[in-house]
Motif scaffolding. Structure first.
Motif, short mmCIF file in Angstrom:
data_model
loop_
_atom_site.label_atom_id
_atom_site.label_comp_id
_atom_site.label_asym_id
_atom_site.label_seq_id
_atom_site.Cartn_x
_atom_site.Cartn_y
_atom_site.Cartn_z
N VAL A 24 -38.39 16.98 21.35
CA VAL A 24 -39.63 17.23 22.10
C VAL A 24 -40.83 16.67 21.34
CG1 VAL A 24 -41.18 19.03 22.93
CG2 VAL A 24 -38.72 19.21 23.36
N ALA A 25 -40.97 17.01 20.09
CA ALA A 25 -42.13 16.55 19.31
C ALA A 25 -42.07 15.05 19.08
CB ALA A 25 -42.20 17.29 17.98
N ALA A 26 -40.90 14.54 18.74
CA ALA A 26 -40.77 13.12 18.42
C ALA A 26 -41.12 12.23 19.61
CB ALA A 26 -39.35 12.81 17.94
N ALA A 70 -42.92 14.85 24.39
CA ALA A 70 -42.56 15.37 25.71
C ALA A 70 -43.43 16.56 26.08
CB ALA A 70 -41.08 15.78 25.73
N GLY A 71 -43.99 16.52 27.29
CA GLY A 71 -44.76 17.65 27.80
C GLY A 71 -43.95 18.52 28.73
N PHE A 72 -42.70 18.11 28.97
CA PHE A 72 -41.83 18.87 29.87
C PHE A 72 -40.39 18.46 29.63
CE2 PHE A 72 -42.67 14.90 32.03
CZ PHE A 72 -41.49 14.59 32.69
N ILE A 73 -39.49 19.30 30.10
CA ILE A 73 -38.09 18.92 30.26
C ILE A 73 -37.74 19.08 31.73
CG2 ILE A 73 -37.36 19.52 27.92
CD1 ILE A 73 -36.12 22.10 29.09
N ALA A 99 -30.09 29.11 32.12
CA ALA A 99 -30.03 30.32 31.30
C ALA A 99 -29.91 30.01 29.81
CB ALA A 99 -28.85 31.19 31.74
N SER A 100 -29.90 28.74 29.45
CA SER A 100 -29.79 28.35 28.05
C SER A 100 -30.89 28.99 27.20
CB SER A 100 -29.88 26.83 27.93
OG SER A 100 -30.19 26.43 26.62
N PRO A 101 -30.54 29.60 26.08
CA PRO A 101 -31.57 30.17 25.19
C PRO A 101 -32.57 29.12 24.70
CG PRO A 101 -29.40 31.02 24.61
CD PRO A 101 -29.17 29.93 25.61
N ARG A 102 -32.11 27.89 24.53
CA ARG A 102 -33.02 26.84 24.06
C ARG A 102 -34.09 26.55 25.12
NH1 ARG A 102 -36.25 24.70 20.47
NH2 ARG A 102 -36.25 22.42 20.41
N VAL A 103 -33.71 26.55 26.40
CA VAL A 103 -34.69 26.36 27.47
C VAL A 103 -35.72 27.49 27.43
CG1 VAL A 103 -35.02 26.31 29.98
CG2 VAL A 103 -33.13 25.04 28.93
N GLN A 132 -42.77 28.45 24.20
CA GLN A 132 -43.69 27.68 23.38
C GLN A 132 -44.71 26.91 24.22
OE1 GLN A 132 -41.11 25.24 20.90
NE2 GLN A 132 -39.94 27.03 20.28
N GLY A 133 -44.63 27.06 25.55
CA GLY A 133 -45.60 26.42 26.43
C GLY A 133 -45.15 25.13 27.07
N LEU A 134 -43.89 24.72 26.82
CA LEU A 134 -43.39 23.49 27.44
C LEU A 134 -43.06 23.75 28.91
CD1 LEU A 134 -42.62 20.59 26.27
CD2 LEU A 134 -40.25 21.34 26.61
N HIS A 135 -43.46 22.85 29.80
CA HIS A 135 -43.12 23.00 31.21
C HIS A 135 -41.64 22.71 31.43
CE1 HIS A 135 -47.06 23.86 32.66
NE2 HIS A 135 -47.58 22.74 32.21
#
Length: 261
Positions: A198-200, A203-206, A214-218, A224-227
């Motif tokens: 995301v940082a590299a 990315a402002g969204f996935i 339901a992924s914990p990473r999502v 964290q504010g990512l759309h």
């Protein structure tokens, strides 16, 4: 990849449902990713998601598959044909050839949000030449309207960000299971499951697989504010469930409520 700055996703991407491969309907003569499907989505007030592949002579073409056969009946890869040749190949179920990205942009003319997925050109979600990214950036020169770019390949997103740091970009994401992604090295799949770029990529969204929302990473990225967008919703019931997590949906096969409806 060095970290790139994030460009906010325009509000329209969070309010207008995104028609997957445009508003396609073979029964109505609108193949996926066709000018007819793009025009229908604009008329209905939906946002549009399209895919781009690269022609032999370096033109961004609106087309999903690497191979021509499923959508045209023709043998061979998109990358083996020139843009002129591809434009002359009729899409099955319609009356038109494969459109260039420039033709699609002219059709939309900034009237609805456009999400462009750059298809991986390496076969392994790896670093490679940036020819497609350059072709997309060139097509978007002077385009006025809400547009964002994404890819499953984070290297492609970073390459595009280096060319057009002013445009919103995101990552198309998935659980990267063995059955669907068997050609991608296992180590790459394992890494990408964690959505580490995301940082590299700035990315402002996935845009995540609806089956894996339901992924914990999502959940962590959203906190964290990512759309979070998602693909591909195919019923009102699935939409209702997806919207418990996702800020917006990419849909096909039914008609969700459009803004103002």
């Amino acid at each position: 990849m060095a970290d790139l700055p994030t460009v906010p996703l325009p509000e329209g991407f969070l309010t207008a449902p995104l028609a997957h491969r445009a508003l396609h309907d073979l029964a109505a003569g609108r193949p996926e990713n066709s000018r007819a499907a793009i025009g229908a989505a604009v008329t209905a007030g939906y946002g549009i998601e399209i895919d781009v592949q690269l022609s032999r002579d370096g033109t961004a073409m609106i087309f999903h598959d690497y191979d021509l056969r499923r959508l045209t009946g023709e043998p061979g890869a998109v990358a083996q044909r020139s843009a002129a040749e591809l434009s002359a190949i009729p899409l099955l179920g319609g009356r038109e050839g494969i459109p260039t990205l420039a033709e699609g942009l002219a059709c939309i003319a900034g009237r609805v949000p456009l999400l462009i997925e750059m298809k991986d050109q390496t076969g392994a979600l790896a670093a490679g030449p940036d020819r497609l990214e350059r072709a997309v950036a060139e097509a978007l020169e002077g385009y006025e309207g809400p547009v964002a770019v994404m890819s499953f390949n984070p290297h492609a997103v970073a390459a595009f960000g280096a060319l057009r740091p002013d445009l919103p970009r995101g990552l198309t994401t998935d659980a990267f299971d063995d059955e669907e992604w068997g050609l991608v090295p296992a180590a790459t799949r394992a890494r990408l499951r964690g959505i580490p770029d995301v940082a590299a990529t700035g990315a402002g969204f996935i845009s995540h697989d609806v089956r894996d929302l339901a992924s914990p990473r999502v959940a962590a990225l959203k906190s964290q504010g990512l759309h979070v967008l998602c693909w591909t919703v195919r019923s009102p019931a699935q939409e209702a469930e997806a919207r418990r997590v996702a800020d917006n949906i990419t849909f096909e096969g039914y008609a969700p409520a459009a803004p103002g409806a």
